[in-house]
Design a protein around this motif. Sequence first.
Motif, short mmCIF file in Angstrom:
data_model
loop_
_atom_site.label_atom_id
_atom_site.label_comp_id
_atom_site.label_asym_id
_atom_site.label_seq_id
_atom_site.Cartn_x
_atom_site.Cartn_y
_atom_site.Cartn_z
N LYS A 152 0.83 -1.20 0.00
CA LYS A 152 0.00 0.00 0.00
C LYS A 152 0.87 1.25 0.00
O LYS A 152 1.88 1.30 0.71
N GLU A 255 -5.32 -4.81 8.53
CA GLU A 255 -6.01 -4.58 7.26
C GLU A 255 -5.53 -5.57 6.20
O GLU A 255 -6.32 -6.14 5.46
N TYR A 260 -8.36 -6.46 2.70
CA TYR A 260 -8.86 -5.09 2.68
C TYR A 260 -10.37 -5.07 2.59
O TYR A 260 -10.96 -5.82 1.83
N HIS A 265 -10.18 1.33 7.55
CA HIS A 265 -8.88 1.80 8.02
C HIS A 265 -8.99 2.26 9.48
O HIS A 265 -8.17 1.91 10.32
#
Length: 360
Positions: A152, A255, A260, A265
């Motif tokens: 990410k 996460e 995801y 978040h």
Amino acid sequence: KKLTVSLDHCQYPIYIGKGILAKLPEVLQEAGMTFRRKLFIISDSHVAPLYSKQVQTVLEKAGYEVGMAIVPAGESSKNLQQLEHLIGECLRFGLDRQSVIIALGGGVIGDLAGFVAATYMRGIPFIQIPTTLLAHDSSVGGKVGVNHALGKNVIGAFHQPMLVLYDVETLNTLPKRELISGFAEVVKHALIWDPSFIKWLEQNSEELMALHAEKISEAIYRGCQVKVAVVSQDEKEVGLRAILNYGHTIGHALEAVAGYGVYTHGEAVAIGMAGAVRLSTKVLGTDKQVVVKTEKLLHAFELPTQYNPSHVTDELLLQAMKRDKKVRNDEYSFVLTSDLGSVELVRGIHEEQIRTILQE
Ligand code: NAD
Ligand code: ZN
């Protein structure tokens, strides 16, 4: 409400208030946008149907030439394919170095559109119009970028916006779970910096959850104040800025391991902060009351403080944390708290210590 971000090489305002989208042309004028007449809005498929018409109309009335591109909503749009697509759209619209990009949306759009602005013709200015609560965090500070399949936010840049305009009215259409996710970062800003902000959040949690306009503006203002204070001391994250990662070591791992979307978040960060404060009692000898108060504050915003063991195992979490760039020679680094409102980066934490707090 207006706040100014002052960095070595630039300065920009953050406007926060109810119904201020309509004031966009005046705000642009104030920012010295007289010669920049071509604007390009980048938004997503949830936000554009709600707000892009209003933004476009108000800008066109003020004499700007306005283009727009809409990407599918969600984290999966934050990638290099979208970047390339958007750069094509900017070229087709004829954006040049005198033009300005407008990021209209949450953190995904801010990061993506900001990175388009950072890279298009070696960088053109951009404006943040955040529409999620979480974006009070992401729209300030200049970190922009996209994801890679292997990680990410690994492709990115530092590119500060020329202004941030936060109309809290847009939060009324935000799904409840996204709103709650945003409160995790508000709580984080209080926990790392400001005991009086913590107290204020405790006292106002109900009105904040109900999106009382003045209270929510105040919360965003104070959250941004913390972010601005940290970033202006350490824009490129060589030191202090690391404290903004409070709760994120466990949070990011969670996460990634849960997949995801299983946790937002903010939920992951809330669980991460609860873990970090428990770890603080072991490593720094922090008072147990700090754990109790932290959890209470998170619960007041309906945030979780523990993960569901059916989603992840401790071993997978530890492995994911190890892949984090902050782990060296099996020694983990964590942002830990010694008391409410103060945190520090602590190196050399051993796996065993983390193991004991994960399922506590
Ligand atoms: P998001 O942008 O995906 O928005 C969440 C969801 O809400 C999306 O489905 C979006 O379409 C929808 N939405 C947004 N505004 C809405 C509105 N007003 N009404 C109705 N629906 C709306 O996610 P987010 O939580 O805002 O941001 C997360 C992203 O931010 C992550 O990619 C993260 O990496 C990034 N981030 C960046 C920084 C930074 O410093 N650059 C900091 C924190 C997070
Ligand atoms: Zn975060």
